[in-house]
Design an enzyme around this catalytic site. Structure first.
Site, PDB file in Angstrom:
ATOM      1  N   GLU A  77       5.822   1.352  -0.385  1.00 35.92           N
ATOM      2  CA  GLU A  77       4.358   1.461  -0.502  1.00 35.92           C
ATOM      3  C   GLU A  77       3.885   2.466   0.790  1.00 35.92           C
ATOM      4  O   GLU A  77       3.168   3.207   0.243  1.00 35.92           O
ATOM      5  CB  GLU A  77       4.101   0.042  -0.446  1.00 35.92           C
ATOM      6  CG  GLU A  77       2.477   0.074  -0.687  1.00 35.92           C
ATOM      7  CD  GLU A  77       1.465   0.494   0.527  1.00 35.92           C
ATOM      8  OE1 GLU A  77       0.365   0.684   0.192  1.00 35.92           O
ATOM      9  OE2 GLU A  77       2.075   0.202   1.661  1.00 35.92           O
ATOM     10  N   GLU A  78       4.447   2.216   1.741  1.00 35.31           N
ATOM     11  CA  GLU A  78       3.775   2.773   2.858  1.00 35.31           C
ATOM     12  C   GLU A  78       4.022   4.509   2.690  1.00 35.31           C
ATOM     13  O   GLU A  78       2.982   5.290   3.244  1.00 35.31           O
ATOM     14  CB  GLU A  78       4.528   2.337   4.172  1.00 35.31           C
ATOM     15  CG  GLU A  78       4.084   1.045   4.417  1.00 35.31           C
ATOM     16  CD  GLU A  78       2.855   0.681   4.996  1.00 35.31           C
ATOM     17  OE1 GLU A  78       2.077   1.775   4.983  1.00 35.31           O
ATOM     18  OE2 GLU A  78       2.524  -0.179   5.077  1.00 35.31           O
ATOM     19  N   GLU A 118      -2.055  -7.083   0.430  1.00 37.68           N
ATOM     20  CA  GLU A 118      -1.831  -6.122   1.348  1.00 37.68           C
ATOM     21  C   GLU A 118      -2.562  -6.634   2.600  1.00 37.68           C
ATOM     22  O   GLU A 118      -2.962  -7.872   2.767  1.00 37.68           O
ATOM     23  CB  GLU A 118      -2.717  -4.990   0.859  1.00 37.68           C
ATOM     24  CG  GLU A 118      -2.063  -3.737   0.135  1.00 37.68           C
ATOM     25  CD  GLU A 118      -1.178  -2.897   1.286  1.00 37.68           C
ATOM     26  OE1 GLU A 118      -1.055  -3.398   2.537  1.00 37.68           O
ATOM     27  OE2 GLU A 118      -0.391  -2.394   0.978  1.00 37.68           O
TER      28      GLU A 118
END
Length: 959
Positions: free
Chosen positions: A204-205, A230
């Site tokens: 995701e990052e 998140e």
């Protein structure tokens, strides 16, 4: 002796009740905002907070970005935990399935960037008790084409961290929440009615890559709703960042400690918040309906080593976990068709699940206990209704007052019989009408001026001291408003000052509500919901002022009463008449004349009325009339005598109508924006915008005091003014950073692999980053080059570059390469075909699984990209409409080569540029330059990554 009325509109009660309301509500709001609720002593069956904390400690021991070996260790641990949970539960077999996805890959584009990514997601599917059909059939149909049904619920968290942070909050708490949800829903008593998909995605990052890879798996078509977990801070409360619609949001209402405002959703919707989460993929690309639950502060610890278990707490874990359980349970229990699309809207290969259409929502919490949610259309209807009804209602009241001869508003004179009277009674109804807008404008101008002063002299003080800035602005507005309002009241007292202030507030809030109504209808912006309640409270308070005038004597009766001599006809323009008159010596009995008052010792007489009385007698035939009896109480000193008839306690109801709801709603928004924005200037955002937002919210918070502030004596305003002076001095001279609020500086090391030359860069706030770099041992004696960053979102910052300590990202990983020089870190070759505009570029980086191909800026880019092994998907475009100038490559295997075929326009020259490989593993000391920065930074600064890799090694290429 008359008893003191504790509710009268006099200084004592006004000061007490106004201060009590504001202090109590401010204290309550701050407590809710800053304190995380305690976790319960007894948790629901299937939930083990001790185990959750143990899991969090284990997965956050080291940095674990996608491009690190620690990431593989975290994945192995999570797989072990998932298998252990499934094995320990009664629910199993066909009801629960673990999917270890090492096959899905995705090729997609964003702007001029192409991304090829190989996923390593962990997926667990819990079949719903009312879902009779198989929920997972990988071979039955491709993604984007499957049967329509009522769908299940997707819960997502990502298990990768950034290269500069341990990822406890981003997104370790989300990961352990997913593990606890697995344990909870696999309890037989908690078996959900709808299928629940638990996704632990990886990547995701870097570009929301893990969610994209999930879209490639057939199971992605099962869920119709989602809950995304998140983190963008370190600890605190988990807020509901945003939601797709009203219908989904209602299920968050079951949370025991809701914490949310639609203002944050508007910030994402209008791109005021730059960062993104997997929510974007699930909603915009997969078509699901759901919500984002995330931590948001303190931003100074986001993506740094302080995003660790030390900086969070079990209370924070429970806050997110309890919200996730409540929301997911509600969504999974919904067996209706409100999240299902219709047959006629199904189009094969659109890539979006058919989930129907929701309605735009308005939502906010009250003190973390009550959650309010309704449709935006409902808000629009209420706004329009109020905008129409409120003015008409006030017009009706004005007409009623006029018919009753009690409309003192704007009334200059009153007559005993007609306007032909010689000497009218002066009512001074206009007095005080223009005070509030003048006072309001001056006080607001002062806080706006302070905002510009801070930006000019010490703009970053709000980074570490946002509440000092708030104290400065609130105290400045209050003390300035009091000074001018009290001064005007002392010079020209008016019983109508409170009502006139409410009239101006009504006009201002009317304009604000009209603006909010347009925004909600034309742009679907819901963050102005507070204006609806703001206006409603002021309207009701103003109605009370109108009703209050019905207690006043009629103007005609007051004129006759004044003419009898029992009350003065009028007062001078100052409020000192009573005092001055009391100091005059009484007329002695011996000095009595024909004009002497019948009341001995009182200089008031009928003499000044004699001419008028003569004319009246002439007109009316010297008729005899009964004396007018008015039970007028003593008015507030200096104010109109007719006001003595007014009830003295209605002001308190008005205060309770206008102040609490404003403080609660606007105060919550102010605290939310403070947490979200006060540390963003260090990221390159405008500090002026934040200060002006503070100034605007200050005005909105304190404007309801305006109708009452002139009753304050000097004591409270003097104290508040001293607070203002102290905070102004502090904010101007204090150092803006501290050990608790460290300035983030962004690190990257770039290495020319052909020559071995390396440049280390730190990007940060101009004036501070230079001081930091100058104190680093490797930079001393070196030429430091500081320039403005190329990235558009960091133009407010400064990048300083110098020759740094050599990276050792490959030489220590001897199992991947026998080469020890930088040239062996990256190998590539280019093969051209018979066609003049096609080529295949083979790239292999050592000890990495992330590389890039970047085309020079003078070239228009490539028009087609194909990566060997990539699976085509009609939902994803490999190249955007304007071509691709950057190709990002991610592989799940280490040191694995990529073969990339590219095509460019025939009329263009052959592309050239750089091939870059990334290294992101800072755990083993392989990046000495980063270790040096961490070690030698001052206590008020902390490093973070600026891009996907901490080290970027590159070679130039030419096709």
């Amino acid at each position: 002796m008359a008893r003191l009325n504790p509710l009268s509109f006099t200084p004592g009660p006004v000061i007490f009740f106004t201060c009590a309301v504001y202090i109590a509500l401010f204290a309550a709001l701050l407590t809710v905002h800053l304190r995380v609720p305690d976790y319960p002593s007894k948790t629901p069956d299937g939930v083990n907070l001790t185990q959750a904390w143990s899991d969090l400690e284990k997965i956050t021991r080291r940095f674990h970005p996608y491009n690190s070996h620690a990431n593989d260790d975290v994945r192995d641990y999570l797989l072990t935990r998932v298998k252990s949970i499934i094995a320990s539960k009664k629910l199993g077999g066909d009801q629960v399935e673990l999917i270890d996805d090492n096959e899905s890959n995705a090729t997609f584009s964003s702007g001029s960037t192409t991304v090829y990514f190989e996923g390593t997601n962990i997926i667990v599917a819990i079949r719903g008790s009312e879902d009779d059909e198989p929920y997972h059939s990988p071979q039955s149909s491709p993604p984007g084409e499957r049967r329509l049904d009522n769908g299940g619920v997707l819960v997502n968290a990502h298990y990768d961290s950034v290269s500069s942070g341990y990822g406890a909050t981003d997104d370790g708490v989300g990961v352990v929440t997913v593990l606890q949800l697995l344990s909870y829903f696999t309890e037989s008593k908690n078996w959900p009615k709808r299928t629940v998909i638990l996704l632990l995605n990886n990547g995701e990052e870097d570009f929301l890559n893990g969610a994209k890879a999930f879209m490639r798996h057939p199971i992605s078509q099962i869920a119709h709703t989602f809950v995304n977990l998140e983190g963008a801070g370190a600890g605190g409360r988990a807020t509901m960042f945003r939601s797709t619609d009203t219908e989904v949001t209602r299920y968050y209402k079951a949370s025991s400690h809701p914490f949310a405002s639609v203002v944050s959703g508007d910030g994402f919707k209008k791109r005021l918040i730059r960062s993104e989460t997997d929510y974007k993929v699930f909603y915009e690309e997969l078509g699901l309906r759901g919500l984002d639950i995330a931590f948001m502060e303190p931003r100074a610890r986001y993506h740094t080593v302080e995003d660790s278990t030390r900086e969070t707490s079990l209370n924070s874990v429970w806050h997110m976990l309890s919200a996730a359980i409540a929301t997911t349970s509600g969504l999974a229990s919904d067996t209706s068709e409100q999240f299902s699309g219709s047959e006629d809207e199904h189009e094969p290969y659109t890539g979006k699940v058919k989930t129907g259409h929701g309605t735009d929502a308005v939502w906010f919490d009250l003190f973390g206990k009550v959650f309010v949610v309704f449709q935006l259309h409902t808000m629009f209807a209420l706004c329009v209704t109020l905008l129409v009804v409120a003015p008409l209602f006030l017009i009706g009241l004005t007409f009623g007052l006029s018919k009753a001869d009690k409309n003192y508003l704007f009334a200059r004179k009153a007559y005993m019989y007609s306007s032909d009277d010689d000497h009218p009674v002066h009512l001074y109804g206009w007095r005080g009408f223009f005070r509030f807008p003048i006072v309001f404008s001056i006080a607001t101008a002062v806080v706006v001026g302070l905002a510009y002063l801070m930006v000019r002299l010490n703009p970053l003080i709000l980074y570490s001291s946002p509440y000092a800035v708030w104290s400065m602005m609130l105290s400045a507005w209050f003390s300035v408003a009091w000074f001018f309002s009290r001064g005007a009241s002392a010079m020209r007292p008016s019983a109508l000052q409170r009502m006139y202030a409410l009239i101006w507030l009504f006009a201002g809030s009317f304009a604000l509500l009209a603006f909010v109504t347009v925004l909600s209808n034309n742009y679907q912006v819901a963050g102005g919901y507070f204006a609806l309640f703001y206006f409603a409270g002021i309207f009701l308070a103003l109605v009370l002022s109108y009703l209050e005038l019905f207690f006043a004597p009629t103007k005609t009766a007051f004129a006759r009463y004044s003419a009898q001599g029992d009350e003065p006809v009028s007062r001078p323009l100052t409020g000192t008449t009573t005092a001055a008159r009391s100091e005059e010596p009484p007329i002695a009995d011996d000095d009595a004349t024909e004009t002497t008052s019948l009341l001995r010792g009182d200089r008031r007489s009928f003499a000044r009325h004699s001419g008028r009385r003569d004319s009246i007698d002439d007109e009316n035939g010297n008729r005899d009339e009964e004396p007018v009896q008015l039970d007028l109480k003593q008015p507030y000193p200096g104010e109109q005598d007719w006001s003595g008839k007014l009830p003295g306690w209605l002001w308190l109801l008005q205060l309770l109508l206008v102040a609490p709801i404003v403080v609660i709603l606007v105060g919550q928004i102010a605290l939310l924006l403070t947490s979200a924005l006060h540390q963003t200037p260090a990221d390159g955002n405008s500090s002026l915008f934040v200060y002006l937002a503070f100034a605007l919210l200050t005005t909105l918070l304190l404007a309801p005091i305006g109708p009452f502030i002139h009753r304050f004596t000097w004591h409270v305003p003097t104290f508040v003014f001293l607070v203002c002076v102290a905070t102004v001095i502090y904010n101007l001279v204090a150092f803006p950073f501290s050990r608790e609020h460290r300035l983030k500086v962004y690190f990257v090391q770039q290495v020319d692999l052909a020559t071995g030359n390396n440049r280390v860069s730190l990007t940060g706030v101009d004036g501070y980053v230079q001081r930091i770099v100058a104190d680093l041992p490797s930079a001393q004696g070196e030429q430091i080059n500081c320039t403005t960053p190329e990235a558009a979102n960091r133009k407010e910052l400064m990048t300083c570059t110098w020759p740094g300590l050599p990276a050792q990202v490959v030489t220590r990983a001897s199992r991947f390469s026998n080469k020890t020089d930088t040239d062996g870190w990256l190998d590539f070759s280019i093969t051209t075909s018979n066609k003049t505009n096609e080529a295949t570029i083979s790239v292999a980086g050592q000890n990495t699984r992330a590389c890039r191909i970047v085309v020079d800026s003078h070239h228009s880019g490539v028009t087609n990209v194909t990566v060997a092994g990539a699976v085509s998907d009609p939902r994803f475009k490999a190249v955007g409409e304007t071509g691709s100038r950057e190709i990002r490559l991610w592989h799940r295997e280490w040191s694995h080569p990529w073969n990339v075929s590219v095509t460019w326009p025939r009329e263009n020259s052959k592309p050239s540029g750089r091939i870059i490989c990334l290294w992101s593993d800072a755990n083993a000391g392989d990046i000495p330059a980063f270790d040096e920065v961490q070690h030698y930074l001052p206590v008020w600064a902390i490093p973070s990554k600026i891009s996907d890799g901490l080290v970027e090694g590159f070679k130039y290429f030419q096709v």
